[in-house]
Design an enzyme around this catalytic site. Structure first.
Site, mmCIF file in Angstrom:
data_model
loop_
_atom_site.group_PDB
_atom_site.id
_atom_site.type_symbol
_atom_site.label_atom_id
_atom_site.label_comp_id
_atom_site.label_asym_id
_atom_site.label_seq_id
_atom_site.Cartn_x
_atom_site.Cartn_y
_atom_site.Cartn_z
ATOM 1 C CG ASN A 1 -1.813 1.233 1.273
ATOM 2 O OD1 ASN A 1 -1.366 2.340 0.951
ATOM 3 N ND2 ASN A 1 -3.055 1.061 1.665
ATOM 4 C CD GLU B 1 -4.595 4.605 1.081
ATOM 5 O OE1 GLU B 1 -3.962 4.069 1.999
ATOM 6 O OE2 GLU B 1 -5.074 5.746 1.149
#
Length: 258
Positions: free
Chosen positions: A7, A34
């Site tokens: 992430n 993300e």
DNA sequence: ATGGCATTTAAAAAATGA
């Protein structure tokens, strides 16, 4: 084959860190979450230049997932998004075939504050993932469903678990839904390799959490029964969390015998 | 119980994260 999940918390803000990690560790496959960028803001040139192909599913400002594979691997998108909610516009799921392995990259909703509409969305998303998992787990081909699950599965997966009571990542309904997913026959690869160890993949930016190792384990690899016997190693590249301008997550990796 | 920090969007401050 080494497969990683990371992430990045903003792919453009973290591009130097991402490229440094890819150059240092050279995973064969890297699933990112993300991105926080629209499709046309994905830094595909820089990624190609260091020897990776990529597919991505972006979104303005939030969410976004991508799958990278080294040149020489066969990377083909299979699908994006989960069935079950035609109104869901959030980019959180991307599925690709990498050589003979089905790689399913996800960014499960955070769900805070709980209870509330965001938590309802998280639980509904988990139900849609459970529906998808039913089909994936029983495939004859190897399948890995990996990414930022935003689920702390057990007390072993948190520094001071009592601090997470009441948080959407640790709510009873969250853990229960995750357990129902696992019970379909998935293997939590990192927990399988390290049954009793404290392993973290996230340390928040506050209170010097990384230096104190006050973290949680929320980035997971789930292997179907076809793939699980091929697991040979895995771990967390925690040192990346100590770099300048780094994500609050560290990359996590497994190695599969191919 | 709260807030600590970092990012995006967009032009100050809100929203989001976990």
């Amino acid at each position: 084959m080494k497969i990683a999940t990371y992430n990045v918390n903003g792919i453009n803000a973290r591009l130097p860190v991402l490229l440094r990690w890819l150059a240092e560790q050279a995973p064969d496959v890297a699933c990112l979450q993300e991105l926080k960028a629209m499709d046309d803001k994905f830094p595909v040139l820089a990624i190609n230049q260091i020897g990776y192909k990529a597919i991505w599913h972006g979104q303005k400002a939030w969410n976004g997932v991508a799958i990278l594979a080294k040149e020489g691997f066969d990377l083909e998108e299979v699908g994006r998004g989960l069935d079950g909610d035609p109104d869901d516009a959030q980019s959180r799921y991307l599925e690709a075939r990498v050589n003979d392995i089905l790689v399913c990259c996800l960014y499960l909703p955070n769900g805070n504050p709980a209870p509330g509409p965001k938590f309802d969305y998280k639980l509904a998303w988990m139900e849609r993932l459970i529906e998808k998992g039913k089909q994936l787990v029983k495939l004859d081909k190897p399948v890995v469903v990996l990414g930022d699950y935003n689920v702390i599965p057990t007390n072993l997966d948190a520094y001071k678990p009592e601090r997470w009571v009441g948080d959407a990542l640790f709510f009873p309904e969250t853990k229960e839904a995750y357990m129902r997913l696992l019970d379909q026959g998935w293997t939590d690869a990192i927990r399988k390799l390290y049954p009793d160890e404290t392993i973290f993949t996230f340390w928040d930016y506050f209170r010097n959490a990384y230096a104190r190792n006050a973290g949680i384990r929320i980035d997971h690899f789930l292997l179907n029964p076809t793939l699980a016997p091929s697991l040979v190693a895995g771990g967390v590249h925690s040192h990346v969390r100590g770099w300048e301008k780094t994500s609050d997550h560290a990359p996590v990796w497994i190695e599969i015998r191919t």
